[in-house]
Scaffold this motif. Sequence first.
Motif, PDB file in Angstrom:
ATOM      1  N   TRP A  57       0.993  -0.995   0.000  1.00  0.00           N
ATOM      2  CA  TRP A  57      -0.006   0.195   0.285  1.00  0.00           C
ATOM      3  C   TRP A  57       0.154   1.392  -0.289  1.00  0.00           C
ATOM      4  N   TYR A  75       1.110   5.686  -1.532  1.00  0.00           N
ATOM      5  CA  TYR A  75       0.685   7.167  -1.595  1.00  0.00           C
ATOM      6  C   TYR A  75       0.633   6.786  -3.111  1.00  0.00           C
ATOM      7  N   ASP A  76      -0.199   7.204  -3.506  1.00  0.00           N
ATOM      8  CA  ASP A  76      -0.473   7.801  -5.431  1.00  0.00           C
ATOM      9  C   ASP A  76      -0.869   8.745  -5.646  1.00  0.00           C
ATOM     10  N   LEU A  82      -3.295   9.934  -8.379  1.00  0.00           N
ATOM     11  CA  LEU A  82      -4.618   9.840  -7.422  1.00  0.00           C
ATOM     12  C   LEU A  82      -4.949  10.866  -6.478  1.00  0.00           C
ATOM     13  N   LYS A  92      -4.415   9.346  -3.018  1.00  0.00           N
ATOM     14  CA  LYS A  92      -4.726   8.463  -2.720  1.00  0.00           C
ATOM     15  C   LYS A  92      -3.628   7.136  -2.133  1.00  0.00           C
ATOM     16  N   VAL A  93      -4.256   6.479  -0.980  1.00  0.00           N
ATOM     17  CA  VAL A  93      -3.153   5.523  -0.645  1.00  0.00           C
ATOM     18  C   VAL A  93      -3.566   3.896  -1.361  1.00  0.00           C
ATOM     19  N   SER A  94      -3.482   3.482  -1.985  1.00  0.00           N
ATOM     20  CA  SER A  94      -3.547   1.853  -2.555  1.00  0.00           C
ATOM     21  C   SER A  94      -3.073   0.985  -2.893  1.00  0.00           C
ATOM     22  N   PRO A  95      -3.070  -0.055  -2.992  1.00  0.00           N
ATOM     23  CA  PRO A  95      -1.676  -1.190  -3.264  1.00  0.00           C
ATOM     24  C   PRO A  95      -1.379  -1.008  -4.893  1.00  0.00           C
ATOM     25  N   ASP A 113       0.329  -1.726  -7.747  1.00  0.00           N
ATOM     26  CA  ASP A 113      -0.222  -3.491  -8.928  1.00  0.00           C
ATOM     27  C   ASP A 113       1.284  -4.012  -9.615  1.00  0.00           C
TER      28      ASP A 113
END
Length: 222
Positions: A51, A53-54, A57, A59-62, A64
């Motif tokens: 996870w 920080y993007d 965007l 936001k925090v996301s996993p 790919d």
Amino acid sequence: MQKSNTNQTRCRRCGDCCRNGGPALHKADLPLIQDGTIALIDIVTLRPGEWVYDQPLQKVSPLDAEMLKLKGRDGTWTCIYFSPEGSTCGMYETRPVECEVLFCQDIEPLRVMYDKDRLTRADLMPEGHPILSLMADHDEKCAPAAMELLAKAAREGDHAAGESLKEMVVFDMELRRLVPEKTGMTAEMNDFFFGRPLRILLAGMNIKTYEAGGTIRFGFNG
């Protein structure tokens, strides 16, 4: 960081972006590594499933796919090449491509190229290097997504999951101990070879890792 004030049309070199995290590295940045501008010990590998920080965007996301990123400093994600005292960049004239395109009041250029043509560890390692097989073995046995599933199950009282998680963390710790010992390379290279330690990823889940009585124990908080 995107701001509402749009009067500025060029970077003011205020350092806000540098404080929010160093850039991910792209194939266009390869010459900076080849000529020594960026050292491998200053790169951390973020692996699929982590996870993060993007920036575009916000936001925090996993993840790919694998991402190579400049390390942070002083226990934060503030770019290691940034000097907070003088708000200066130690490599501004030869900065990575993300830094060139990033403008806090217009992040569209960064959004367009953010996940394109990223560098990977394999791009920077000689073909057939023996540590490549160790990296692949570590990725298989210590995958962040698998760690997260085990951690969640262990938190809920699944003993078998807790034991599997323990084995995973021990393998990660031992590999990071043995590689510098056997190769003579600095332990700082581990963040490039194997990414962030599992105990750091677990800490992000409010799980503390203890070494006690010759074994690993976990403290589940929150």
